[in-house]
Design a protein around this motif. Structure first.
Motif, PDB file in Angstrom:
ATOM      1  N   ASN A  13      -1.281  -2.129  -4.076  1.00  0.00           N
ATOM      2  CA  ASN A  13      -1.276  -3.551  -3.752  1.00  0.00           C
ATOM      3  C   ASN A  13      -0.912  -3.775  -2.288  1.00  0.00           C
ATOM      4  OD1 ASN A  13      -1.027  -6.553  -4.873  1.00  0.00           O
ATOM      5  ND2 ASN A  13       0.718  -6.192  -3.547  1.00  0.00           N
ATOM      6  N   ASP A  14       0.074  -3.043  -1.790  1.00  0.00           N
ATOM      7  CA  ASP A  14       0.501  -3.221  -0.402  1.00  0.00           C
ATOM      8  C   ASP A  14      -0.596  -2.814   0.574  1.00  0.00           C
ATOM      9  OD1 ASP A  14       2.916  -4.212  -1.221  1.00  0.00           O
ATOM     10  OD2 ASP A  14       4.053  -2.369  -0.836  1.00  0.00           O
ATOM     11  N   ARG A  15      -1.357  -1.776   0.245  1.00  0.00           N
ATOM     12  CA  ARG A  15      -2.461  -1.371   1.122  1.00  0.00           C
ATOM     13  C   ARG A  15      -3.529  -2.456   1.171  1.00  0.00           C
ATOM     14  NH1 ARG A  15      -1.643   3.709  -1.365  1.00  0.00           N
ATOM     15  NH2 ARG A  15      -3.473   3.456  -2.703  1.00  0.00           N
ATOM     16  N   LEU A  16      -3.842  -3.028   0.019  1.00  0.00           N
ATOM     17  CA  LEU A  16      -4.838  -4.096  -0.022  1.00  0.00           C
ATOM     18  C   LEU A  16      -4.312  -5.351   0.675  1.00  0.00           C
ATOM     19  CD1 LEU A  16      -6.059  -3.665  -3.699  1.00  0.00           C
ATOM     20  CD2 LEU A  16      -7.264  -2.981  -1.615  1.00  0.00           C
ATOM     21  N   ALA A  17      -3.015  -5.609   0.524  1.00  0.00           N
ATOM     22  CA  ALA A  17      -2.416  -6.763   1.195  1.00  0.00           C
ATOM     23  C   ALA A  17      -2.473  -6.604   2.708  1.00  0.00           C
ATOM     24  CB  ALA A  17      -0.973  -6.943   0.739  1.00  0.00           C
ATOM     25  N   GLU A  94      -2.203 -10.842  -7.322  1.00  0.00           N
ATOM     26  CA  GLU A  94      -2.157  -9.565  -6.618  1.00  0.00           C
ATOM     27  C   GLU A  94      -3.100  -9.608  -5.421  1.00  0.00           C
ATOM     28  OE1 GLU A  94      -2.870  -6.338  -9.313  1.00  0.00           O
ATOM     29  OE2 GLU A  94      -1.417  -7.079 -10.781  1.00  0.00           O
ATOM     30  N   ALA A  95      -2.918  -8.651  -4.528  1.00  0.00           N
ATOM     31  CA  ALA A  95      -3.660  -8.648  -3.277  1.00  0.00           C
ATOM     32  C   ALA A  95      -5.170  -8.593  -3.480  1.00  0.00           C
ATOM     33  CB  ALA A  95      -3.206  -7.477  -2.404  1.00  0.00           C
ATOM     34  N   GLN A  96      -5.630  -7.828  -4.490  1.00  0.00           N
ATOM     35  CA  GLN A  96      -7.062  -7.726  -4.710  1.00  0.00           C
ATOM     36  C   GLN A  96      -7.644  -9.067  -5.168  1.00  0.00           C
ATOM     37  OE1 GLN A  96      -8.150  -5.096  -7.906  1.00  0.00           O
ATOM     38  NE2 GLN A  96      -6.405  -5.685  -9.183  1.00  0.00           N
ATOM     39  N   MET A  97      -6.880  -9.857  -5.905  1.00  0.00           N
ATOM     40  CA  MET A  97      -7.330 -11.183  -6.310  1.00  0.00           C
ATOM     41  C   MET A  97      -7.474 -12.091  -5.089  1.00  0.00           C
ATOM     42  SD  MET A  97      -4.789 -11.836  -9.550  1.00  0.00           S
ATOM     43  CE  MET A  97      -4.574 -10.641 -10.878  1.00  0.00           C
ATOM     44  N   LEU A 129       0.946 -10.250  -0.714  1.00  0.00           N
ATOM     45  CA  LEU A 129      -0.462 -10.627  -0.792  1.00  0.00           C
ATOM     46  C   LEU A 129      -1.158 -10.629   0.561  1.00  0.00           C
ATOM     47  CD1 LEU A 129      -0.015 -13.653  -3.238  1.00  0.00           C
ATOM     48  CD2 LEU A 129      -0.485 -11.255  -3.812  1.00  0.00           C
ATOM     49  N   GLY A 130      -0.374 -10.398   1.618  1.00  0.00           N
ATOM     50  CA  GLY A 130      -0.904 -10.520   2.968  1.00  0.00           C
ATOM     51  C   GLY A 130      -0.475 -11.811   3.625  1.00  0.00           C
ATOM     52  N   GLU A 131       0.438 -12.532   2.981  1.00  0.00           N
ATOM     53  CA  GLU A 131       0.890 -13.825   3.498  1.00  0.00           C
ATOM     54  C   GLU A 131       1.799 -13.658   4.713  1.00  0.00           C
ATOM     55  OE1 GLU A 131       4.131 -12.475   0.698  1.00  0.00           O
ATOM     56  OE2 GLU A 131       1.941 -12.483   0.664  1.00  0.00           O
ATOM     57  N   ASP A 132       1.901 -14.720   5.498  1.00  0.00           N
ATOM     58  CA  ASP A 132       2.860 -14.739   6.601  1.00  0.00           C
ATOM     59  C   ASP A 132       4.274 -14.921   6.085  1.00  0.00           C
ATOM     60  OD1 ASP A 132       1.407 -14.983   9.486  1.00  0.00           O
ATOM     61  OD2 ASP A 132       0.165 -15.887   7.934  1.00  0.00           O
TER      62      ASP A 132
END
Length: 221
Positions: A13-17, A94-97, A129-132
């Motif tokens: 998940n962290d890699r995708l994020a 999740e990040a992929q979503m 999720l890749g958020e700030d």
């Protein structure tokens, strides 16, 4: 022998994020992950926030729910692009979503994306999720003891919006005790007492968010 499946799942998940973050950076987009319990007023706060920011920022919303698209439709009715994610029972996004939702948006025409995560005070805190930044909403009817019962989400939040302050006279909510608990758990978190219904306190919350967006754009955060 015990197999720990949580770490591989979170690592993926962290890699995708991180890929999501790189994509957003490439388009200069700020992304906020908003957490809360069901009924805390996430959609109402998002709509009120959008109303105050839409003159300066091009905004989209990613709606996370176990089922239905009711909230996404409310957002779209205000002329704001919205992508609905139904998790089918999962208690978090999740990040992929998020990546699939980003692929459905016109990123060239956006400055700000608000994620309305699934209503839950536990699961969403573990998934970047890749958020700030993450912010959370606690509503007055939920009680002032929630920071003690769910410390993880309060630790993860850069800002805590105390919503429905117009109902303080109707519930046994001790704001002083609430602030003391938050200070012990996360002294860096900003607290904003607001009423999404009446508009009380919204200006300070919106200004705080706008300041974070501006700092991210100039590389200060």
């Amino acid at each position: 022998m015990r197999l720990d499946m949580e770490k591989p799942i979170l690592d993926l998940n962290d890699r995708l994020a991180a890929e999501n973050r790189a994509l957003l950076n490439g388009h200069g987009i700020f992304m906020l992950d908003l957490l809360a319990s069901p009924g805390a007023g996430k959609t109402s706060l998002i709509l009120a926030t959008i109303e105050q920011l839409r003159a300066d920022y091009r905004i989209a919303v990613i709606e996370g729910d176990i089922a239905s698209d009711v909230d996404a439709q409310r957002i779209k009715e205000q002329g704001i692009p919205a992508v609905q994610i139904n998790t089918g029972g999962a208690c978090h996004l999740e990040a992929q979503m998020i990546r699939r939702a980003l692929d459905a948006l016109d990123l060239e025409s956006l400055d700000l994306i608000v994620i309305e995560n699934v209503g839950n005070l536990v699961c969403p805190t573990d998934f970047y999720l890749g958020e700030d930044l993450k912010a959370m909403i606690l509503s007055v009817p939920e009680g002032h003891d929630k920071p003690l019962k769910y410390p993880g989400v309060f630790q993860a939040a850069s800002a805590i919006v105390l919503n429905k302050v117009d109902t303080l006279g109707c519930f046994d909510f001790d704001e002083r005790e609430f602030r003391i608990s938050v200070e012990q758990i996360n002294p860096r978190a900003a607290i904003f007492p607001v009423s999404a219904k009446t508009g009380s306190g919204l200006g300070l919350w919106v200004q705080w968010l706008a300041d974070r967006i501006a700092k991210a754009r100039t590389g200060q955060e």
